[in-house]
Design a protein around this motif. Structure first.
Motif, PDB file in Angstrom:
ATOM      1  N   VAL A  18      -7.907  -2.930 -11.700  1.00  0.00           N
ATOM      2  CA  VAL A  18      -7.242  -3.155 -10.185  1.00  0.00           C
ATOM      3  C   VAL A  18      -5.729  -3.076 -10.624  1.00  0.00           C
ATOM      4  CG1 VAL A  18      -6.927  -4.954  -8.611  1.00  0.00           C
ATOM      5  CG2 VAL A  18      -9.161  -4.249  -9.150  1.00  0.00           C
ATOM      6  N   MET A  19      -5.321  -3.876 -11.714  1.00  0.00           N
ATOM      7  CA  MET A  19      -3.753  -4.109 -11.677  1.00  0.00           C
ATOM      8  C   MET A  19      -3.163  -2.666 -12.258  1.00  0.00           C
ATOM      9  SD  MET A  19      -3.136  -7.169 -11.191  1.00  0.00           S
ATOM     10  CE  MET A  19      -1.207  -7.022 -12.177  1.00  0.00           C
ATOM     11  N   ILE A  20      -3.969  -1.830 -12.930  1.00  0.00           N
ATOM     12  CA  ILE A  20      -3.560  -0.446 -13.327  1.00  0.00           C
ATOM     13  C   ILE A  20      -3.542   0.460 -11.977  1.00  0.00           C
ATOM     14  CG2 ILE A  20      -4.401   1.435 -14.517  1.00  0.00           C
ATOM     15  CD1 ILE A  20      -5.076  -0.019 -16.590  1.00  0.00           C
ATOM     16  N   ALA A  21      -4.543   0.239 -11.193  1.00  0.00           N
ATOM     17  CA  ALA A  21      -4.723   1.403 -10.082  1.00  0.00           C
ATOM     18  C   ALA A  21      -3.711   0.884  -8.778  1.00  0.00           C
ATOM     19  CB  ALA A  21      -6.042   1.424  -9.447  1.00  0.00           C
ATOM     20  N   ALA A  22      -3.212  -0.248  -8.696  1.00  0.00           N
ATOM     21  CA  ALA A  22      -2.519  -1.137  -7.639  1.00  0.00           C
ATOM     22  C   ALA A  22      -1.278  -0.185  -7.082  1.00  0.00           C
ATOM     23  CB  ALA A  22      -2.231  -2.472  -7.830  1.00  0.00           C
ATOM     24  N   PRO A  23      -0.307  -0.009  -8.249  1.00  0.00           N
ATOM     25  CA  PRO A  23       0.951   0.809  -8.172  1.00  0.00           C
ATOM     26  C   PRO A  23       0.600   1.957  -7.190  1.00  0.00           C
ATOM     27  CG  PRO A  23       1.001  -0.208 -10.070  1.00  0.00           C
ATOM     28  CD  PRO A  23      -0.367  -0.463  -9.763  1.00  0.00           C
ATOM     29  N   MET A  24      -0.244   2.864  -7.863  1.00  0.00           N
ATOM     30  CA  MET A  24      -0.645   4.262  -7.392  1.00  0.00           C
ATOM     31  C   MET A  24      -1.072   4.218  -5.809  1.00  0.00           C
ATOM     32  SD  MET A  24      -1.231   6.445 -10.703  1.00  0.00           S
ATOM     33  CE  MET A  24      -2.375   7.476  -9.745  1.00  0.00           C
ATOM     34  N   LEU A  25      -2.278   3.140  -5.801  1.00  0.00           N
ATOM     35  CA  LEU A  25      -2.759   2.929  -4.323  1.00  0.00           C
ATOM     36  C   LEU A  25      -1.766   2.395  -3.333  1.00  0.00           C
ATOM     37  CD1 LEU A  25      -6.017   1.791  -5.512  1.00  0.00           C
ATOM     38  CD2 LEU A  25      -5.706   4.122  -4.736  1.00  0.00           C
ATOM     39  N   ALA A  26      -1.024   1.585  -3.877  1.00  0.00           N
ATOM     40  CA  ALA A  26       0.065   1.217  -2.797  1.00  0.00           C
ATOM     41  C   ALA A  26       1.054   2.272  -2.429  1.00  0.00           C
ATOM     42  CB  ALA A  26       0.834   0.062  -3.415  1.00  0.00           C
ATOM     43  N   VAL A  27       1.463   2.977  -3.396  1.00  0.00           N
ATOM     44  CA  VAL A  27       2.364   3.987  -2.914  1.00  0.00           C
ATOM     45  C   VAL A  27       1.613   5.224  -2.029  1.00  0.00           C
ATOM     46  CG1 VAL A  27       3.527   6.216  -4.191  1.00  0.00           C
ATOM     47  CG2 VAL A  27       3.926   3.909  -4.874  1.00  0.00           C
ATOM     48  N   ALA A  28       0.355   5.396  -2.299  1.00  0.00           N
ATOM     49  CA  ALA A  28      -0.353   6.301  -1.705  1.00  0.00           C
ATOM     50  C   ALA A  28      -0.353   5.849  -0.142  1.00  0.00           C
ATOM     51  CB  ALA A  28      -1.550   6.721  -2.217  1.00  0.00           C
ATOM     52  N   LEU A  29      -0.654   4.572   0.061  1.00  0.00           N
ATOM     53  CA  LEU A  29      -0.773   3.825   0.896  1.00  0.00           C
ATOM     54  C   LEU A  29       0.433   3.980   2.084  1.00  0.00           C
ATOM     55  CD1 LEU A  29      -2.486   2.177   3.313  1.00  0.00           C
ATOM     56  CD2 LEU A  29      -1.641   0.166   2.135  1.00  0.00           C
ATOM     57  N   ILE A  30       1.725   3.670   1.571  1.00  0.00           N
ATOM     58  CA  ILE A  30       2.856   3.682   1.831  1.00  0.00           C
ATOM     59  C   ILE A  30       3.336   5.135   2.239  1.00  0.00           C
ATOM     60  CG2 ILE A  30       5.177   3.496   1.865  1.00  0.00           C
ATOM     61  CD1 ILE A  30       4.348   0.909  -0.104  1.00  0.00           C
ATOM     62  N   ALA A  31       3.074   5.975   1.487  1.00  0.00           N
ATOM     63  CA  ALA A  31       3.403   7.517   1.920  1.00  0.00           C
ATOM     64  C   ALA A  31       2.487   7.937   2.880  1.00  0.00           C
ATOM     65  CB  ALA A  31       3.051   8.399   0.537  1.00  0.00           C
ATOM     66  N   GLY A  32       1.308   7.670   3.129  1.00  0.00           N
ATOM     67  CA  GLY A  32       0.413   8.033   3.949  1.00  0.00           C
ATOM     68  C   GLY A  32       0.748   7.694   5.487  1.00  0.00           C
ATOM     69  N   VAL A  33       1.007   6.164   5.493  1.00  0.00           N
ATOM     70  CA  VAL A  33       1.527   5.560   6.719  1.00  0.00           C
ATOM     71  C   VAL A  33       2.642   6.234   7.301  1.00  0.00           C
ATOM     72  CG1 VAL A  33       2.146   3.520   7.929  1.00  0.00           C
ATOM     73  CG2 VAL A  33       0.113   3.498   6.384  1.00  0.00           C
ATOM     74  N   THR A  34       3.738   6.482   6.320  1.00  0.00           N
ATOM     75  CA  THR A  34       5.079   6.900   6.632  1.00  0.00           C
ATOM     76  C   THR A  34       4.957   8.411   7.353  1.00  0.00           C
ATOM     77  OG1 THR A  34       6.154   5.457   4.955  1.00  0.00           O
ATOM     78  CG2 THR A  34       7.293   7.291   5.854  1.00  0.00           C
ATOM     79  N   ILE A  35       4.208   9.075   6.544  1.00  0.00           N
ATOM     80  CA  ILE A  35       4.170  10.371   7.021  1.00  0.00           C
ATOM     81  C   ILE A  35       3.061  10.734   8.115  1.00  0.00           C
ATOM     82  CG2 ILE A  35       2.881  12.731   6.191  1.00  0.00           C
ATOM     83  CD1 ILE A  35       3.903  11.763   3.311  1.00  0.00           C
ATOM     84  N   GLY A  36       2.052  10.049   8.407  1.00  0.00           N
ATOM     85  CA  GLY A  36       1.220   9.752   9.494  1.00  0.00           C
ATOM     86  C   GLY A  36       2.335   9.355  10.796  1.00  0.00           C
ATOM     87  N   LEU A  37       3.116   8.540  10.520  1.00  0.00           N
ATOM     88  CA  LEU A  37       4.032   8.101  11.752  1.00  0.00           C
ATOM     89  C   LEU A  37       4.860   9.031  11.947  1.00  0.00           C
ATOM     90  CD1 LEU A  37       4.950   5.760  13.386  1.00  0.00           C
ATOM     91  CD2 LEU A  37       6.445   4.981  11.554  1.00  0.00           C
ATOM     92  N   PHE A  38       5.496   9.815  10.988  1.00  0.00           N
ATOM     93  CA  PHE A  38       6.318  10.957  11.231  1.00  0.00           C
ATOM     94  C   PHE A  38       5.696  11.973  12.237  1.00  0.00           C
ATOM     95  CE2 PHE A  38       8.057  15.151   9.852  1.00  0.00           C
ATOM     96  CZ  PHE A  38       9.126  15.116  10.140  1.00  0.00           C
ATOM     97  N   GLN A  39       4.458  12.214  11.695  1.00  0.00           N
ATOM     98  CA  GLN A  39       3.645  13.353  12.491  1.00  0.00           C
ATOM     99  C   GLN A  39       3.332  13.083  13.669  1.00  0.00           C
ATOM    100  OE1 GLN A  39       0.403  14.045   9.749  1.00  0.00           O
ATOM    101  NE2 GLN A  39       1.219  15.912   9.155  1.00  0.00           N
ATOM    102  N   ALA A  40       3.110  11.668  14.085  1.00  0.00           N
ATOM    103  CA  ALA A  40       2.886  11.191  15.320  1.00  0.00           C
ATOM    104  C   ALA A  40       4.271  11.266  16.193  1.00  0.00           C
ATOM    105  CB  ALA A  40       2.389   9.781  15.143  1.00  0.00           C
TER     106      ALA A  40
END
Length: 88
Positions: A18-40
């Motif tokens: 979990v500790m190893i995967a957390a940074p990459m998953l957090a960045v993927a979540l933030i990038a996805g929400v940001t890009i989704g908001l931009f697309q909307a």
């Protein structure tokens, strides 16, 4: 091997995963929400617009945290698994 030792080792291994995967998953979540908001907001519905920046951000974070990931795995292996395998 006793059940308690086995379950404790599994718990430690899962926590490290979990500790190893957390940074990459957090960045993927933030990038996805940001890009989704931009697309909307702009009504741009391009599939590559969501995929390419997210993968690029994850690669950058992976490269930046690679030493932390490898150090965590090596420490877990040398301090926990090797003594269990050796029987001490």
């Amino acid at each position: 091997m006793q059940e308690a030792i086995f379950f404790d080792t599994m718990r430690q291994g899962l926590w490290i995963a979990v500790m190893i995967a957390a940074p990459m998953l957090a960045v993927a979540l933030i990038a996805g929400v940001t890009i989704g908001l931009f697309q909307a907001l702009t009504s741009v519905q391009e599939m590559t617009l969501t995929f390419v920046p997210k993968v690029g951000a994850m690669l950058i974070v992976f490269w930046a945290t690679m030493s932390f990931m490898s150090d965590s795995l090596v420490d877990f292996f040398t301090q926990t698994l090797v003594p269990l395998i050796a029987g001490s």
